[in-house]
Structure formats: C-alpha cells, structure tokens
Design an enzyme around this catalytic site. Sequence first.
Site, PDB file in Angstrom:
ATOM      1  N   PRO A   1       0.732  -1.284  -0.150  1.00 53.29           N
ATOM      2  CA  PRO A   1       0.105   0.164   0.129  1.00 53.29           C
ATOM      3  C   PRO A   1       0.945   1.398  -0.084  1.00 53.29           C
ATOM      4  CG  PRO A   1       0.093  -1.010   2.286  1.00 53.29           C
ATOM      5  CD  PRO A   1       0.802  -1.790   1.311  1.00 53.29           C
ATOM      6  N   CYS A   2       1.578   1.598  -1.033  1.00 53.64           N
ATOM      7  CA  CYS A   2       2.221   2.890  -1.208  1.00 53.64           C
ATOM      8  C   CYS A   2       1.306   4.071  -1.190  1.00 53.64           C
ATOM      9  CB  CYS A   2       3.180   2.848  -2.589  1.00 53.64           C
ATOM     10  SG  CYS A   2       2.402   2.610  -3.931  1.00 53.64           S
ATOM     11  N   HIS A   3      -0.023   3.891  -1.803  1.00 54.32           N
ATOM     12  CA  HIS A   3      -1.019   4.803  -1.565  1.00 54.32           C
ATOM     13  C   HIS A   3      -1.119   5.353  -0.371  1.00 54.32           C
ATOM     14  CE1 HIS A   3      -3.477   1.208  -0.947  1.00 54.32           C
ATOM     15  NE2 HIS A   3      -4.209   2.028  -0.166  1.00 54.32           N
TER      16      HIS A   3
END
Length: 156
Positions: free
Chosen positions: A119-121
């Site tokens: 989850p780089c978001h």
Amino acid sequence: METAYIKTPLGTATIIGDEDGISVISVSDDGEISVTIPVVLQEAVSQLNDYFDKKRNDFSFKLNPKGTEFQQKVWNALLDIPYGKTRTYLEQSKILGDVKAIRAVASANGKNPLWIVVPCHRVIGSDGSLTGYAGGLWRKKWLLEHENPTNQQSLF
C-alpha cells in the site's frame, strides 16, 4: 508467467504471476478484460474484487515482487501500514532507520510493482498532502477515501 486483466472502479488491473507468487499488479485507464483467469491468479483476483467490494482490508496471497534489496525492504515496510491509516515519507524513512534516505524511500515507493496490495498509496507528504503516485493522484485519493473507516465526505 500468467497474466489476467480485471475491471476495477479505478481502471483495468493487470495481474501477473506464477506458482511462486504475484509479481505485478498495475492499473491503466483501458484494456481488455480477461475472459478466463489462470488458476495461479484466481486467488489474487478474488481478493482484489473483495477489497473493492469492501469485504477485505488485507491480502493473503503469495507475493513475489522483483526489486533491489533496498526496494524490497521499503516495500516490506509498506505492508505494516494498517488499512485506513497513513504515514509520511519521513515516518517511513525513520522506520527504515535513516531519515536522510527520504528521497530513496520515496523513489522505491514509486517503483512498487504491487498496486494496492503493497500500500504505497498510504504514504503522504509531511504536511498531510497527497504527493506523487504512479497511478495518478486521483486514484490515491480514491483509495484513501475507500479505506477511511469513517464515512466522511472527503479526506482531501
């Protein structure tokens, strides 16, 4: 390697993997949808669909991203950011043990090959702003709002 294309609320997701795990999940604005899903990708497709249907907030299929040792370290740290939460790039750099590595951490985040699952978001600017996202800032905003545990109008 096997490939599948599925429709999501954010575009067409491409899923690539084999018996060793999923190597790539990416999104684009268009593309054909797979009629049949290869057996080795079916669990990933099912879990992604559950995520978009708000029936799942984590993933359990096997991952096999390709990257440098540093990139792998950064991507593993991203897996520790809980659903519905965010961290700053500075916080991620501290967790990885070097606040001066903030640009390198941001660069590795940008090369994350596993959209949503790693989850780089969930990484934002120190001032709380949405910053760089390979899938486009509108997708980052959508994902953060999708994961927000309180149903407010808009986070950003």
